[in-house]
Design a protein around this motif. Structure first.
Motif, PDB file in Angstrom:
ATOM      1  N   PHE A   1     -37.087 -58.855  14.664  1.00 15.42           N
ATOM      2  CA  PHE A   1     -37.759 -59.287  13.442  1.00 15.42           C
ATOM      3  C   PHE A   1     -37.061 -58.682  12.229  1.00 15.42           C
ATOM      4  O   PHE A   1     -36.780 -57.484  12.206  1.00 15.42           O
ATOM      5  CB  PHE A   1     -39.214 -58.827  13.419  1.00 15.42           C
ATOM      6  CG  PHE A   1     -40.102 -59.492  14.427  1.00 15.42           C
ATOM      7  CD1 PHE A   1     -40.395 -58.890  15.629  1.00 15.42           C
ATOM      8  CD2 PHE A   1     -40.649 -60.741  14.146  1.00 15.42           C
ATOM      9  CE1 PHE A   1     -41.221 -59.510  16.562  1.00 15.42           C
ATOM     10  CE2 PHE A   1     -41.470 -61.369  15.063  1.00 15.42           C
ATOM     11  CZ  PHE A   1     -41.756 -60.758  16.272  1.00 15.42           C
TER      12      PHE A   1
ATOM     13  N   TYR B   1     -36.476 -54.869  13.109  1.00 19.59           N
ATOM     14  CA  TYR B   1     -37.222 -54.290  14.200  1.00 19.59           C
ATOM     15  C   TYR B   1     -36.896 -55.003  15.504  1.00 19.59           C
ATOM     16  O   TYR B   1     -36.662 -56.209  15.525  1.00 19.59           O
ATOM     17  CB  TYR B   1     -38.737 -54.397  13.943  1.00 19.59           C
ATOM     18  CG  TYR B   1     -39.262 -53.395  12.943  1.00 19.59           C
ATOM     19  CD1 TYR B   1     -39.197 -53.646  11.576  1.00 19.59           C
ATOM     20  CD2 TYR B   1     -39.819 -52.189  13.367  1.00 19.59           C
ATOM     21  CE1 TYR B   1     -39.685 -52.720  10.665  1.00 19.59           C
ATOM     22  CE2 TYR B   1     -40.303 -51.262  12.460  1.00 19.59           C
ATOM     23  CZ  TYR B   1     -40.233 -51.537  11.115  1.00 19.59           C
ATOM     24  OH  TYR B   1     -40.706 -50.616  10.213  1.00 19.59           O
TER      25      TYR B   1
ATOM     26  N   PHE C   1     -42.731 -60.117   7.256  1.00 16.07           N
ATOM     27  CA  PHE C   1     -41.839 -60.288   8.386  1.00 16.07           C
ATOM     28  C   PHE C   1     -41.374 -61.731   8.532  1.00 16.07           C
ATOM     29  O   PHE C   1     -42.092 -62.677   8.183  1.00 16.07           O
ATOM     30  CB  PHE C   1     -42.542 -59.877   9.681  1.00 16.07           C
ATOM     31  CG  PHE C   1     -42.665 -58.393   9.863  1.00 16.07           C
ATOM     32  CD1 PHE C   1     -43.701 -57.689   9.257  1.00 16.07           C
ATOM     33  CD2 PHE C   1     -41.740 -57.689  10.609  1.00 16.07           C
ATOM     34  CE1 PHE C   1     -43.814 -56.321   9.407  1.00 16.07           C
ATOM     35  CE2 PHE C   1     -41.848 -56.314  10.769  1.00 16.07           C
ATOM     36  CZ  PHE C   1     -42.883 -55.633  10.160  1.00 16.07           C
ATOM     37  N   GLY C   2     -40.177 -61.887   9.075  1.00 16.67           N
ATOM     38  CA  GLY C   2     -39.722 -63.186   9.533  1.00 16.67           C
ATOM     39  C   GLY C   2     -40.426 -63.542  10.834  1.00 16.67           C
ATOM     40  O   GLY C   2     -41.149 -62.722  11.406  1.00 16.67           O
ATOM     41  N   SER C   3     -40.180 -64.755  11.315  1.00 18.22           N
ATOM     42  CA  SER C   3     -40.899 -65.254  12.486  1.00 18.22           C
ATOM     43  C   SER C   3     -40.292 -64.792  13.806  1.00 18.22           C
ATOM     44  O   SER C   3     -40.832 -65.079  14.863  1.00 18.22           O
ATOM     45  CB  SER C   3     -40.973 -66.780  12.443  1.00 18.22           C
ATOM     46  OG  SER C   3     -39.676 -67.309  12.307  1.00 18.22           O
ATOM     47  N   GLY C   4     -39.180 -64.085  13.773  1.00 17.45           N
ATOM     48  CA  GLY C   4     -38.619 -63.494  14.979  1.00 17.45           C
ATOM     49  C   GLY C   4     -37.517 -64.329  15.613  1.00 17.45           C
ATOM     50  O   GLY C   4     -37.482 -65.558  15.493  1.00 17.45           O
TER      51      GLY C   4
ATOM     52  N   ASN D   1     -37.056 -54.632  -2.148  1.00 14.09           N
ATOM     53  CA  ASN D   1     -36.050 -53.571  -2.282  1.00 14.09           C
ATOM     54  C   ASN D   1     -35.685 -52.859  -0.986  1.00 14.09           C
ATOM     55  O   ASN D   1     -34.890 -51.921  -0.979  1.00 14.09           O
ATOM     56  CB  ASN D   1     -36.544 -52.534  -3.303  1.00 14.09           C
ATOM     57  CG  ASN D   1     -37.875 -51.934  -2.900  1.00 14.09           C
ATOM     58  OD1 ASN D   1     -38.460 -52.295  -1.889  1.00 14.09           O
ATOM     59  ND2 ASN D   1     -38.354 -51.000  -3.702  1.00 14.09           N
ATOM     60  N   TYR D   2     -36.261 -53.301   0.122  1.00 12.83           N
ATOM     61  CA  TYR D   2     -35.993 -52.615   1.389  1.00 12.83           C
ATOM     62  C   TYR D   2     -36.085 -53.649   2.498  1.00 12.83           C
ATOM     63  O   TYR D   2     -37.035 -54.437   2.524  1.00 12.83           O
ATOM     64  CB  TYR D   2     -37.029 -51.507   1.578  1.00 12.83           C
ATOM     65  CG  TYR D   2     -37.046 -50.853   2.934  1.00 12.83           C
ATOM     66  CD1 TYR D   2     -38.095 -51.074   3.821  1.00 12.83           C
ATOM     67  CD2 TYR D   2     -36.028 -49.990   3.328  1.00 12.83           C
ATOM     68  CE1 TYR D   2     -38.126 -50.480   5.060  1.00 12.83           C
ATOM     69  CE2 TYR D   2     -36.056 -49.376   4.570  1.00 12.83           C
ATOM     70  CZ  TYR D   2     -37.106 -49.631   5.432  1.00 12.83           C
ATOM     71  OH  TYR D   2     -37.139 -49.026   6.661  1.00 12.83           O
TER      72      TYR D   2
ATOM     73  N   ARG E   1     -46.413 -53.016  -1.695  1.00 14.16           N
ATOM     74  CA  ARG E   1     -46.774 -51.956  -0.763  1.00 14.16           C
ATOM     75  C   ARG E   1     -46.566 -52.311   0.702  1.00 14.16           C
ATOM     76  O   ARG E   1     -46.794 -51.469   1.569  1.00 14.16           O
ATOM     77  CB  ARG E   1     -48.246 -51.587  -0.959  1.00 14.16           C
ATOM     78  CG  ARG E   1     -48.542 -50.922  -2.284  1.00 14.16           C
ATOM     79  CD  ARG E   1     -49.999 -50.550  -2.348  1.00 14.16           C
ATOM     80  NE  ARG E   1     -50.330 -49.814  -3.541  1.00 14.16           N
ATOM     81  CZ  ARG E   1     -51.542 -49.329  -3.802  1.00 14.16           C
ATOM     82  NH1 ARG E   1     -52.520 -49.527  -2.937  1.00 14.16           N
ATOM     83  NH2 ARG E   1     -51.770 -48.669  -4.905  1.00 14.16           N
ATOM     84  N   ALA E   2     -46.175 -53.543   0.982  1.00 12.18           N
ATOM     85  CA  ALA E   2     -46.184 -53.956   2.388  1.00 12.18           C
ATOM     86  C   ALA E   2     -44.913 -54.687   2.774  1.00 12.18           C
ATOM     87  O   ALA E   2     -44.121 -55.103   1.929  1.00 12.18           O
ATOM     88  CB  ALA E   2     -47.404 -54.837   2.655  1.00 12.18           C
ATOM     89  N   LEU E   3     -44.714 -54.829   4.072  1.00 11.07           N
ATOM     90  CA  LEU E   3     -43.604 -55.593   4.611  1.00 11.07           C
ATOM     91  C   LEU E   3     -44.046 -57.015   4.907  1.00 11.07           C
ATOM     92  O   LEU E   3     -45.160 -57.234   5.391  1.00 11.07           O
ATOM     93  CB  LEU E   3     -43.109 -54.964   5.918  1.00 11.07           C
ATOM     94  CG  LEU E   3     -42.377 -53.628   5.830  1.00 11.07           C
ATOM     95  CD1 LEU E   3     -42.114 -53.081   7.234  1.00 11.07           C
ATOM     96  CD2 LEU E   3     -41.067 -53.777   5.070  1.00 11.07           C
TER      97      LEU E   3
ATOM     98  N   HIS F   1     -39.542 -55.590   2.063  1.00  9.94           N
ATOM     99  CA  HIS F   1     -40.610 -54.796   1.468  1.00  9.94           C
ATOM    100  C   HIS F   1     -40.831 -55.220   0.028  1.00  9.94           C
ATOM    101  O   HIS F   1     -39.909 -55.216  -0.789  1.00  9.94           O
ATOM    102  CB  HIS F   1     -40.255 -53.314   1.502  1.00  9.94           C
ATOM    103  CG  HIS F   1     -41.369 -52.434   1.003  1.00  9.94           C
ATOM    104  ND1 HIS F   1     -41.510 -52.083  -0.321  1.00  9.94           N
ATOM    105  CD2 HIS F   1     -42.406 -51.877   1.649  1.00  9.94           C
ATOM    106  CE1 HIS F   1     -42.577 -51.334  -0.458  1.00  9.94           C
ATOM    107  NE2 HIS F   1     -43.140 -51.182   0.717  1.00  9.94           N
TER     108      HIS F   1
ATOM    109  N   SER G   1     -43.111 -52.754  17.919  1.00 14.11           N
ATOM    110  CA  SER G   1     -41.782 -52.932  17.341  1.00 14.11           C
ATOM    111  C   SER G   1     -41.179 -51.593  16.960  1.00 14.11           C
ATOM    112  O   SER G   1     -41.871 -50.703  16.466  1.00 14.11           O
ATOM    113  CB  SER G   1     -41.885 -53.832  16.112  1.00 14.11           C
ATOM    114  OG  SER G   1     -42.417 -55.092  16.466  1.00 14.11           O
TER     115      SER G   1
ATOM    116  N   LEU H   1     -37.987 -49.762  14.756  1.00 12.98           N
ATOM    117  CA  LEU H   1     -36.953 -49.923  13.749  1.00 12.98           C
ATOM    118  C   LEU H   1     -35.593 -49.651  14.356  1.00 12.98           C
ATOM    119  O   LEU H   1     -35.396 -48.631  15.026  1.00 12.98           O
ATOM    120  CB  LEU H   1     -37.195 -48.946  12.607  1.00 12.98           C
ATOM    121  CG  LEU H   1     -36.192 -48.986  11.468  1.00 12.98           C
ATOM    122  CD1 LEU H   1     -36.414 -50.235  10.623  1.00 12.98           C
ATOM    123  CD2 LEU H   1     -36.293 -47.742  10.596  1.00 12.98           C
TER     124      LEU H   1
ATOM    125  N   GLN I   1     -38.439 -55.715  19.314  1.00 10.34           N
ATOM    126  CA  GLN I   1     -39.678 -55.685  20.089  1.00 10.34           C
ATOM    127  C   GLN I   1     -39.391 -56.075  21.526  1.00 10.34           C
ATOM    128  O   GLN I   1     -38.963 -57.203  21.791  1.00 10.34           O
ATOM    129  CB  GLN I   1     -40.721 -56.630  19.486  1.00 10.34           C
ATOM    130  CG  GLN I   1     -42.085 -56.521  20.145  1.00 10.34           C
ATOM    131  CD  GLN I   1     -43.066 -57.503  19.554  1.00 10.34           C
ATOM    132  OE1 GLN I   1     -42.988 -58.703  19.802  1.00 10.34           O
ATOM    133  NE2 GLN I   1     -44.019 -57.016  18.776  1.00 10.34           N
TER     134      GLN I   1
END
Lengths: 110, 113
Positions: free
Chosen positions: A89, A36, A100-103, A31-32, A96-98, A93, A44, A46, A38
């Motif tokens: 990146f 980011y 991430f993509g590999s960048g 939902n989110y 409870r956690a994010l 969400h 990182s 936002l 870096q």
């Protein structure tokens, strides 16, 4: 769990051009969606985020779009500048956690 | 305005040794996270904590131990370091509630020889 794929892994553009980075996610309950930036040797930061009830969000030269049906979201940077060079990146969400993509390593050539 | 800090910033250790990475935040954020960053994998979640004395596993918890006796600290321990744990480790924190923005520390570069 959630899985986030990010493309491309590297992107080189000329100063002033636009850059687009794309991500897909697997779980429709996410939902989110933050992005980011870096920079070398730093944590990182936002730069923009979007929630699942919004389709597009802009902040000056940066915009993010979200397609919930297709489960993908994109970062758009217009009028790129050398200081935009960094690793970007995406994340989703879930619970409870994010996750991430590999960048994407963006290089803006002056 | 210290924010979130990590120590040490650089660490070299030998295989089999125990090493602890420290993370400290001054915002009283409820949530804290540990990630590792490796080439081609982005940031992968090791452990997270929703509050003092509450911790939970992330995607890659094996070989790591965490504790959270105080809200502001979230140490990560490698009980017996392996070469595969050579990585850059990032700590992050966020408020409880609907604001999901995470704030990251500067990272610790760990090399296991």
């Amino acid at each position: 769990g959630e899985n986030v794929e990010q493309h491309p892994s590297t992107l080189s553009v000329q100063e002033g051009d636009s850059a687009v980075i794309k991500c897909t996610y697997s779980d429709s309950a996410s939902n989110y969606f933050p992005w980011y930036k870096q920079e070398l040797g730093k944590g990182s930061q936002l730069i923009i985020d979007i929630r699942s009830n919004v389709g597009e969000k802009k902040d000056q030269r940066i915009a993010v779009t979200l397609n919930k049906t297709a489960k993908h979201f994109s970062l758009h940077i217009t009028e790129t500048q050398p200081e935009d060079s960094a690793v970007y990146f995406c994340a989703a969400h879930f619970r409870r956690a994010l996750t991430f993509g590999s960048g994407t390593r963006l290089q803006v050539q002056p | 305005d210290a924010g979130i800090t990590q120590s040490p910033r650089y660490k070299i250790t030998e295989t089999g040794r125990q090493v602890t990475l420290m993370c400290h935040q001054t915002w009283s954020h409820s949530y804290m996270f540990w990630y590792r960053q490796d080439l081609g994998h982005g940031l992968r979640l090791i452990y997270y904590s929703a509050a003092a004395d509450i911790t939970d596993k992330g995607e890659v918890p094996d070989g790591y131990v965490v504790s959270r006796s105080k809200t502001e600290n979230f140490p990560l321990t490698l009980e017996s370091a392996t070469r595969s744990q050579t990585s850059v480790y990032f700590c992050a924190s966020r408020l409880q509630g609907s604001g999901y923005e995470q704030y990251f520390g500067p990272g610790t570069r760990l090399t296991v020889t």
